[in-house]
Design an enzyme around this catalytic site. Sequence first.
Site, PDB file in Angstrom:
ATOM      1  N   HIS A   6      12.647  -1.931  -2.505  1.00 19.31           N
ATOM      2  CA  HIS A   6      12.074  -1.890  -3.853  1.00 19.31           C
ATOM      3  C   HIS A   6      12.873  -2.829  -4.760  1.00 19.31           C
ATOM      4  O   HIS A   6      14.104  -2.707  -4.841  1.00 19.31           O
ATOM      5  CB  HIS A   6      12.145  -0.451  -4.387  1.00 19.31           C
ATOM      6  CG  HIS A   6      11.503  -0.286  -5.724  1.00 19.31           C
ATOM      7  ND1 HIS A   6      10.148  -0.418  -5.911  1.00 19.31           N
ATOM      8  CD2 HIS A   6      12.034  -0.021  -6.949  1.00 19.31           C
ATOM      9  CE1 HIS A   6       9.871  -0.219  -7.189  1.00 19.31           C
ATOM     10  NE2 HIS A   6      10.991   0.013  -7.840  1.00 19.31           N
ATOM     11  N   ARG A  56       0.845  -1.198   0.000  1.00 12.75           N
ATOM     12  CA  ARG A  56       0.000   0.000   0.000  1.00 12.75           C
ATOM     13  C   ARG A  56       0.877   1.243   0.000  1.00 12.75           C
ATOM     14  O   ARG A  56       1.921   1.268   0.676  1.00 12.75           O
ATOM     15  CB  ARG A  56      -0.881   0.053   1.253  1.00 12.75           C
ATOM     16  CG  ARG A  56      -1.751  -1.159   1.440  1.00 12.75           C
ATOM     17  CD  ARG A  56      -2.949  -1.101   0.553  1.00 12.75           C
ATOM     18  NE  ARG A  56      -3.803  -2.265   0.752  1.00 12.75           N
ATOM     19  CZ  ARG A  56      -4.833  -2.544  -0.021  1.00 12.75           C
ATOM     20  NH1 ARG A  56      -5.145  -1.766  -1.037  1.00 12.75           N
ATOM     21  NH2 ARG A  56      -5.565  -3.612   0.210  1.00 12.75           N
TER      22      ARG A  56
END
Length: 216
Positions: free
Chosen positions: A119, A101
Amino acid sequence: MSASGQPYRVAVLVSGSGSNLQALLDAQRAGDLDRAEIVLAVSDRADAYGLQRALQHRVAAAFVPLHHPRDPVARAEWERRLADVTAAFTPDLIVLAGFMRVLSPVFLDRFPNRVINQHPALLPDDSSDTFVTSRGIVIPALRGAHVVADALRLGLPITGCTIHRVTPAVDDGPVLARSEVPIFPGDTEETLHERIKQIERRLIVEVVVHLARLSA
Ligand code: GRF
């Protein structure tokens, strides 16, 4: 433990398998986390396996459901609840480890400069749209939720992973660590992501230990 004797309290937000959380828990159990201590795992999903991993290590686990993700009012209220639950554990650091989210200032302003993200692609030091690899190859800076598939779809020779501080801009913010990962012929999203994750699990432990030492 530092001379101050105070643990460096770390909360980890997960949405899925939580293998990076597991790497942190394993490092803690092995005594390799320096003064850092994992104090909480939180998820937006009740079935996130990361919550089970935390409980197995006697670490608190919390599920904060988001019922209406497209309703901005409900979403802001959810971020406030997520922040309240997290703040109750007084974390020095919050790690987004596969947390799917996007967090807005409603959450982020409660923990200034304390939230970091993993990431699974290479992000540049600035906000540009490209990344220059160590061999001088210019590749797109991949952002969003499907970057492993994107790297394959674009036929890139190389991708990697980045750990960065979180700002309201998605997949942006000061880079703390990154590592390049080659893409092999025949790679699938699964094989490539797993190879990236092997590096991410090492990197996240290093970054947490580094930040814990810096704060001592
Ligand atoms: C990692 O690749 C991370 O970079 C991305 O989600 C994945 C989480 O994997 N944001 P896991 O749930 O820790 O196994």
